[in-house]
Motif scaffolding. Structure first.
Motif, PDB file in Angstrom:
ATOM      1  N   THR A  59       0.692  -1.178   0.113  1.00 54.14           N
ATOM      2  CA  THR A  59      -0.062   0.016   0.000  1.00 54.14           C
ATOM      3  C   THR A  59       0.943   1.121  -0.014  1.00 54.14           C
ATOM      4  OG1 THR A  59      -1.895   0.985   1.109  1.00 54.14           O
ATOM      5  CG2 THR A  59      -0.186   0.030   2.490  1.00 54.14           C
ATOM      6  N   HIS A  60       0.579   2.301   0.235  1.00 50.32           N
ATOM      7  CA  HIS A  60       1.101   3.530   0.274  1.00 50.32           C
ATOM      8  C   HIS A  60       2.220   3.695   1.202  1.00 50.32           C
ATOM      9  CE1 HIS A  60      -2.743   5.332  -1.556  1.00 50.32           C
ATOM     10  NE2 HIS A  60      -1.543   6.171  -2.373  1.00 50.32           N
ATOM     11  N   ASP A  61       3.250   4.634   0.747  1.00 47.97           N
ATOM     12  CA  ASP A  61       4.343   5.184   1.712  1.00 47.97           C
ATOM     13  C   ASP A  61       5.285   3.757   1.814  1.00 47.97           C
ATOM     14  OD1 ASP A  61       3.220   7.653   2.106  1.00 47.97           O
ATOM     15  OD2 ASP A  61       1.794   6.784   3.360  1.00 47.97           O
ATOM     16  N   ASP A  62       5.319   3.040   0.885  1.00 47.59           N
ATOM     17  CA  ASP A  62       6.465   1.733   1.125  1.00 47.59           C
ATOM     18  C   ASP A  62       5.998   0.806   2.180  1.00 47.59           C
ATOM     19  OD1 ASP A  62       7.991   2.254  -0.973  1.00 47.59           O
ATOM     20  OD2 ASP A  62       9.080   3.799   0.114  1.00 47.59           O
ATOM     21  N   ARG A  63       4.654   0.893   2.352  1.00 49.59           N
ATOM     22  CA  ARG A  63       4.089   0.024   3.645  1.00 49.59           C
ATOM     23  C   ARG A  63       3.301  -1.365   3.172  1.00 49.59           C
ATOM     24  NH1 ARG A  63       6.676   3.450   6.151  1.00 49.59           N
ATOM     25  NH2 ARG A  63       6.207   4.837   7.741  1.00 49.59           N
ATOM     26  N   THR A  64       3.672  -2.347   3.869  1.00 52.23           N
ATOM     27  CA  THR A  64       2.851  -3.572   3.300  1.00 52.23           C
ATOM     28  C   THR A  64       1.807  -3.809   4.355  1.00 52.23           C
ATOM     29  OG1 THR A  64       4.772  -4.434   2.276  1.00 52.23           O
ATOM     30  CG2 THR A  64       3.016  -6.133   2.826  1.00 52.23           C
ATOM     31  N   LEU A  65       0.495  -3.915   4.031  1.00 50.14           N
ATOM     32  CA  LEU A  65      -0.473  -4.269   4.864  1.00 50.14           C
ATOM     33  C   LEU A  65      -0.475  -5.915   5.053  1.00 50.14           C
ATOM     34  CD1 LEU A  65      -4.150  -3.150   4.929  1.00 50.14           C
ATOM     35  CD2 LEU A  65      -3.621  -5.575   4.903  1.00 50.14           C
ATOM     36  N   VAL A  66      -0.242  -6.405   6.440  1.00 53.16           N
ATOM     37  CA  VAL A  66      -0.366  -7.840   6.437  1.00 53.16           C
ATOM     38  C   VAL A  66      -1.504  -7.991   7.397  1.00 53.16           C
ATOM     39  CG1 VAL A  66       0.846  -9.721   7.603  1.00 53.16           C
ATOM     40  CG2 VAL A  66       2.149  -7.766   6.392  1.00 53.16           C
ATOM     41  N   ALA A  67      -2.442  -9.003   7.024  1.00 50.19           N
ATOM     42  CA  ALA A  67      -3.704  -9.285   8.027  1.00 50.19           C
ATOM     43  C   ALA A  67      -3.678 -10.651   7.983  1.00 50.19           C
ATOM     44  CB  ALA A  67      -4.823  -8.824   7.258  1.00 50.19           C
ATOM     45  N   VAL A  68      -4.096 -11.164   9.174  1.00 46.42           N
ATOM     46  CA  VAL A  68      -4.326 -12.532   9.731  1.00 46.42           C
ATOM     47  C   VAL A  68      -5.701 -12.727   9.881  1.00 46.42           C
ATOM     48  CG1 VAL A  68      -1.943 -12.827  10.314  1.00 46.42           C
ATOM     49  CG2 VAL A  68      -3.737 -12.500  12.052  1.00 46.42           C
ATOM     50  N   MET A  69      -6.143 -13.921   9.829  1.00 42.27           N
ATOM     51  CA  MET A  69      -7.772 -14.379  10.122  1.00 42.27           C
ATOM     52  C   MET A  69      -7.607 -15.509  10.732  1.00 42.27           C
ATOM     53  SD  MET A  69     -10.610 -14.986   7.306  1.00 42.27           S
ATOM     54  CE  MET A  69     -10.845 -13.224   6.804  1.00 42.27           C
ATOM     55  N   ARG A  70      -8.540 -15.896  11.655  1.00 46.55           N
ATOM     56  CA  ARG A  70      -8.776 -17.118  12.419  1.00 46.55           C
ATOM     57  C   ARG A  70     -10.042 -17.331  12.618  1.00 46.55           C
ATOM     58  NH1 ARG A  70      -3.915 -18.350  16.743  1.00 46.55           N
ATOM     59  NH2 ARG A  70      -2.612 -19.436  15.529  1.00 46.55           N
ATOM     60  N   LYS A  71     -10.645 -18.321  13.098  1.00 45.01           N
ATOM     61  CA  LYS A  71     -12.149 -18.904  13.291  1.00 45.01           C
ATOM     62  C   LYS A  71     -12.407 -18.098  14.433  1.00 45.01           C
ATOM     63  CE  LYS A  71     -14.142 -22.000  11.415  1.00 45.01           C
ATOM     64  NZ  LYS A  71     -15.125 -21.919  10.051  1.00 45.01           N
ATOM     65  N   ILE A  72     -13.686 -17.468  14.529  1.00 45.57           N
ATOM     66  CA  ILE A  72     -14.318 -16.835  15.571  1.00 45.57           C
ATOM     67  C   ILE A  72     -13.877 -17.422  17.228  1.00 45.57           C
ATOM     68  CG2 ILE A  72     -16.342 -15.892  16.683  1.00 45.57           C
ATOM     69  CD1 ILE A  72     -17.130 -14.776  14.268  1.00 45.57           C
ATOM     70  N   ASP A  73     -14.169 -18.787  17.068  1.00 46.08           N
ATOM     71  CA  ASP A  73     -14.048 -19.321  18.366  1.00 46.08           C
ATOM     72  C   ASP A  73     -12.363 -19.282  18.874  1.00 46.08           C
ATOM     73  OD1 ASP A  73     -12.286 -21.085  16.857  1.00 46.08           O
ATOM     74  OD2 ASP A  73     -14.048 -22.722  16.931  1.00 46.08           O
ATOM     75  N   ALA A  74     -11.554 -18.935  18.075  1.00 50.07           N
ATOM     76  CA  ALA A  74     -10.128 -18.550  18.687  1.00 50.07           C
ATOM     77  C   ALA A  74      -9.880 -17.072  19.031  1.00 50.07           C
ATOM     78  CB  ALA A  74      -9.108 -18.916  17.611  1.00 50.07           C
ATOM     79  N   PHE A  75     -11.118 -16.381  19.006  1.00 51.18           N
ATOM     80  CA  PHE A  75     -10.630 -14.986  19.195  1.00 51.18           C
ATOM     81  C   PHE A  75     -10.173 -14.376  20.556  1.00 51.18           C
ATOM     82  CE2 PHE A  75     -12.554 -10.557  20.327  1.00 51.18           C
ATOM     83  CZ  PHE A  75     -11.614  -9.989  19.445  1.00 51.18           C
ATOM     84  N   GLU A  76     -10.727 -15.006  21.769  1.00 43.64           N
ATOM     85  CA  GLU A  76     -10.165 -14.634  22.829  1.00 43.64           C
ATOM     86  C   GLU A  76      -8.735 -15.254  23.341  1.00 43.64           C
ATOM     87  OE1 GLU A  76     -11.767 -12.660  24.817  1.00 43.64           O
ATOM     88  OE2 GLU A  76     -13.598 -12.470  23.677  1.00 43.64           O
ATOM     89  N   ASP A  77      -8.486 -16.342  22.724  1.00 44.37           N
ATOM     90  CA  ASP A  77      -7.131 -16.884  23.071  1.00 44.37           C
ATOM     91  C   ASP A  77      -6.195 -15.882  22.179  1.00 44.37           C
ATOM     92  OD1 ASP A  77      -5.081 -18.770  23.738  1.00 44.37           O
ATOM     93  OD2 ASP A  77      -5.211 -19.157  21.453  1.00 44.37           O
TER      94      ASP A  77
END
Length: 399
Positions: free
Chosen positions: A209-227
């Motif tokens: 994305t802009h300004d020589d940055r890289t967007l890094v996103a991770v996803m997990r199932k909702i049941d792992a959210f609190e952990d």
């Protein structure tokens, strides 16, 4: 008296306001935010979305901000890797993922330049309803007096928590439960193209994305959210190392996080009733799906243009407004259906046996991989890509 009031000035609101203003209508666009400002987003714009910007005269303005052009994509599921890119779609041979601070400002400025009145930092507090029809809004600036504005139609482009949708009690008529949550941030020191890589009940997305940055996103199932929340950074890096080990190493040794982690715990996927007497909904206000496929911005552009055309027909007297708005919703639903279904299926992070067979075949068939990316980019519908005769040829080539 305005012809149209648009509530929300981001990816759906500013375009619909701009397009109506270009038709000569008196348009008011309001947003409680001021611009530039950020918002939770995947950032990603498919080729069809960029084609809309080009047709509106805004693509060159976006490219002038030095947003990186993406010309190579990698999608994977477990050990299946699909590399490729679509042929040009409507003349566009790249995609990009601009920061919303940049993109939304360009859209707001585009609406203003087209002749729409834009009020930033303005909060709508109430819809004005007369004899069952929406006829205007009441609202104001922070600390200021509440004002009343009237219009022939009020358009809600105010996102998934739409005030307009709630005020008219718009019914959700199709709902698919959300499956996952996301955390993302921005890193310097990395060089990459587009990646969407799915592992065992987890996913990582990577794009520049802009300004020589890289967007890094991770996803997990909702049941792992609190952990996950107990150690966001540790879990974030663990997902990167597990799914794409070479990138995980680069992220740990060369990447520098330049911002906080942004959580995205999305609501369910849905279609919502998007028109009524004196009102309409566009963008996430009327139709929302999981961010995994990154369709939101391009869909907002496409269906803002569709809605503007139908509202013009109603305002000009070419056809009854109710009939024009009903067609808007019908066409939107028909055109978006395959993307909605594909998104809901793949965002479970657990492919059905049928999709798994398709992905495995795509991993070794460059021609069909190009068509797969054409479907994602908007050059081919899901119905065309998944047509039985095409799937028979693709899967038959694996035998």
């Amino acid at each position: 008296m305005y012809d149209a009031i648009v509530v929300g000035a981001r990816c759906a609101g500013s375009p619909v306001g701009m397009l109506l203003a270009k038709q000569g209508y008196r348009v008011l666009v309001v947003d409680r935010s001021t611009f530039p400002s950020d918002t939770i987003s995947t950032h990603y714009i498919q080729q069809r979305g960029l084609a809309r910007l080009a047709s509106w005269g805004l693509l060159d303005k976006l490219l002038a901000t030095d947003v990186p052009r993406i010309k190579q994509m990698t999608v994977s599921y477990l050990d299946i890797v699909i590399n490729g890119f679509a042929d040009p779609i409507q003349g566009i041979d790249f995609t990009c993922a601009p920061r919303r601070t940049v993109l939304d400002t360009i859209l707001v400025d585009g609406a203003r330049a087209a002749g729409a009145e834009v009020r930033e930092g303005y909060t709508v507090r109430e819809l004005i309803i007369s004899d069952g029809a929406v006829v205007g809004i009441r609202g104001g600036f922070a600390g200021g007096e509440v004002t009343e504005e009237r219009a022939r139609i009020v358009i809600g482009a105010d996102g998934r928590n739409s005030f307009v949708a709630q005020a008219v009690d718009a019914e959700i008529y199709q709902r698919v439960p959300a499956e996952c949550f996301i955390y993302y941030s921005y890193f310097s020191g990395l060089r990459t193209d587009f990646h969407s890589r799915i592992g065992a009940r987890e996913q990582i997305g990577i794009w520049p994305t802009h300004d020589d940055r890289t967007l890094v996103a991770v996803m997990r199932k909702i049941d792992a959210f609190e952990d996950f929340r107990t150690d966001v950074e540790g879990n974030f890096h663990q997902i990167a190392r597990t799914i794409v080990p070479e990138f995980g190493e680069e992220l740990a040794t060369k990447g520098k996080r330049e911002d906080r982690f942004y959580p995205m715990r999305y609501p369910d996927n849905y279609y919502r009733q998007s028109h009524g007497d004196g009102w309409a909904l566009v963008g996430d206000a009327g139709y929302h799906k999981d961010p995994l496929t990154g369709l939101g911005i391009s869909d907002a552009f496409e269906y803002a243009e569709l809605l503007a055309g139908r509202v013009h027909e109603g305002l000009s007297g070419q056809r009854p407004m109710s009939e024009a708005l009903a067609e808007y919703q019908r066409v939107r639903d028909e055109k978006s259906h395959s993307g909605f279904e594909f998104t809901c299926a793949i965002s479970t992070l657990e492919l059905t046996p049928q999709l798994l067979a398709v992905f495995r075949a795509l991993g070794s068939n460059a021609e069909y991989a190009k068509d797969f990316y054409a479907m994602i980019g908007g050059g081919m519908t899901g119905e065309e890509f998944f047509a039985p005769e095409r799937m028979a040829k693709l899967l038959g080539a694996q035998v």
